[in-house]
Write a protein that holds these residues in place. Structure first.
Motif, short mmCIF file in Angstrom:
data_model
loop_
_atom_site.label_atom_id
_atom_site.label_comp_id
_atom_site.label_asym_id
_atom_site.label_seq_id
_atom_site.Cartn_x
_atom_site.Cartn_y
_atom_site.Cartn_z
N VAL A 113 0.86 -1.18 0.00
CA VAL A 113 0.00 0.00 0.00
C VAL A 113 0.89 1.23 0.00
N ASP A 114 0.32 2.38 -0.22
CA ASP A 114 1.09 3.63 -0.20
C ASP A 114 1.50 3.91 1.24
N ASP A 115 2.77 3.72 1.53
CA ASP A 115 3.25 3.83 2.91
C ASP A 115 4.60 4.54 2.90
N ALA A 116 4.61 5.86 2.97
CA ALA A 116 5.85 6.62 2.94
C ALA A 116 6.67 6.35 4.20
N PRO A 117 8.01 6.25 4.06
CA PRO A 117 8.85 5.98 5.23
C PRO A 117 8.67 7.03 6.32
N GLY A 118 8.70 6.58 7.58
CA GLY A 118 8.60 7.51 8.69
C GLY A 118 9.95 8.05 9.09
N GLU A 119 9.95 8.99 10.03
CA GLU A 119 11.18 9.62 10.48
C GLU A 119 11.51 9.15 11.89
N ALA A 120 12.82 9.14 12.22
CA ALA A 120 13.28 8.71 13.54
C ALA A 120 12.63 9.58 14.63
N PRO A 121 12.26 8.99 15.78
CA PRO A 121 12.52 7.58 16.12
C PRO A 121 11.43 6.62 15.63
N PHE A 122 10.42 7.15 14.89
CA PHE A 122 9.30 6.32 14.44
C PHE A 122 9.45 5.96 12.97
N GLU A 123 10.56 5.29 12.66
CA GLU A 123 10.80 4.89 11.28
C GLU A 123 9.89 3.72 10.90
N HIS A 124 9.40 3.73 9.69
CA HIS A 124 8.62 2.60 9.19
C HIS A 124 8.72 2.58 7.67
N ARG A 125 8.45 1.39 7.11
CA ARG A 125 8.45 1.21 5.65
C ARG A 125 7.61 0.00 5.30
N ALA A 126 7.28 -0.14 4.03
CA ALA A 126 6.47 -1.26 3.59
C ALA A 126 7.19 -2.59 3.83
N ALA A 127 6.43 -3.58 4.27
CA ALA A 127 6.98 -4.92 4.52
C ALA A 127 6.99 -5.72 3.22
N LEU A 128 7.77 -5.23 2.26
CA LEU A 128 7.86 -5.90 0.96
C LEU A 128 8.70 -7.17 1.10
N GLY A 129 8.26 -8.22 0.44
CA GLY A 129 8.95 -9.50 0.49
C GLY A 129 8.00 -10.59 0.04
N ARG A 130 8.07 -11.74 0.65
CA ARG A 130 7.19 -12.82 0.25
C ARG A 130 7.05 -13.80 1.41
N THR A 131 5.85 -14.33 1.57
CA THR A 131 5.57 -15.35 2.59
C THR A 131 4.88 -16.52 1.90
#
Length: 372
Positions: A113-131
């Protein structure tokens, strides 16, 4: 794939676009052409990763996993072939040998989804990968231990194939193949299956293993995994099984009531690098180990106890430290005795200070005594 068995690989798509990959080793198995016509909702997008600044690690937040199926009745098992129960399942075909499916409730997914990275200390990003889910067999009322060596070899080939292909995804940093067995471990489906996580970062334990391997190599010029195996072989008191290409041993500093490591004799970074002879021997030695583990505990009337366990393949990271990393399997159980679990209480969960009530040498002696 296998030198002893021809494995046919077929890639199809489920109704919501997720991939299903068939690995057929049965001679004359029919082509996989059955379509999935279930009215599925749109596939789940990736959640997001949140950075834990206190310890320098990432946590995946995937709220859609709260809706996943929990221990359904046998006739509603989503991993059985369609036609054997009361529902259309994740596998459209009426039978299969080994199947890998993109997880319907993924911790990591290729679509974000559209999820722009957060800034420290609340950094976040999309959990891209595969399960992914690995179905070891179409038979519901069985276990990995009950598979034939030929079928285990097919599973090994599937693990290696998925490791190679998932490692090509740009976002993926680590591929982890594992099996959870037993409700004590937290399984949500009884059908014999494992999982593969393709992480967009290097998880904490894998990062610690890599750091130790790098430091050891810098000091000695040798591989830590190789030196540990040779030391265990020389000591001998914790060796459980010695195969042609693999050795199973209880590690000197085992943390769990039952813990065994299974390591190849040759230095290889991952499952992909195993040759045909090593894969064949792995199928035999691993089945021997699982058979002993299922006879490790006894009920009051002397019957065997199906051991709950986690079987975890530790492989080299995708893009770093491959030259110092060495493949091994770690099998652990939380079962201290029939009906008694080891809880990760104050010391283990609070500060990571492990206490093991079982001596590793005693664990190994018990497993050696269970040879057929």
């Amino acid at each position: 794939m296998s030198a002893t068995t021809t494995v046919r690989r077929t890639v199809r798509n489920l109704a919501d676009g997720r991939e299903i990959i068939y690995y057929d080793d049965t001679p004359g198995a029919p082509p996989r052409t059955t379509d999935d016509d279930r009215p599925l909702p749109e596939r789940a997008a990736a959640g997001h990763l949140r950075y834990d600044a206190l310890i320098g690690d990432w946590v995946a937040v995937a709220g859609h996993r709260m809706n996943r199926i929990l221990l359904p009745p046998r006739d509603e098992c989503p991993l059985c072939p369609t036609g054997r129960g009361s529902i259309a399942t994740e596998i459209p075909d009426p039978d299969y040998d080994v199947v890998v499916i993109e997880n319907r409730f993924p911790s990591y997914a290729p679509v974000a989804v559209d999820d722009a990275p957060g800034e420290a200390p609340f950094e976040h990003r999309a959990a891209l990968g595969r399960t992914e889910v690995v179905c070891f067999t179409s038979e519901h009322d069985t276990s990995f231990r009950s598979l034939s060596p030929r079928r285990v070899r097919t599973v090994i080939d599937a693990w290696a194939d998925r490791t190679a292909r998932l490692s090509q995804i740009p976002e993926v940093e680590h591929v982890f193949c594992f099996e959870n067995r037993g409700p004590e471990i937290g399984v949500t489906l009884h059908h014999p299956h494992g999982q593969i996580y393709a992480y967009p970062y290097l998880p904490a334990r894998s990062r610690e293993i890599l750091a130790q391997a790098q430091a050891h190599h810098a000091r000695t010029g040798r591989l830590l995994g190789s030196d540990l195996l040779r030391a265990e072989q020389a000591d001998g008191s914790r060796i459980v099984i010695t195969g042609t290409h693999w050795t199973a041993y209880v590690p000197y500093a085992a943390r769990w009531p039952v813990e065994v490591h299974l390591a190849p004799h040759r230095d290889v970074p991952d499952l992909v690098a195993l040759d045909d002879a090593e894969r064949d021997d792995l199928a035999t030695v691993y089945l021997d180990l699982l058979d002993r583990l299922d006879r490790y505990h006894r009920t009051e009337d002397g019957g065997p106890v199906a051991l709950p366990y986690i079987a975890a393949w530790h492989q080299a990271p995708v893009r770093q430290g491959r030259e110092v990393s060495r493949l091994h399997l770690q099998v652990v159980s939380v079962l201290r005795a029939p009906g008694t679990l080891k809880f990760l209480a104050g010391s283990e969960s609070g500060v990571g200070g492990w206490v093991n009530d079982a001596r590793p040498e005693a664990i190994a002696a018990r497993l050696r005594s269970l040879a057929d």
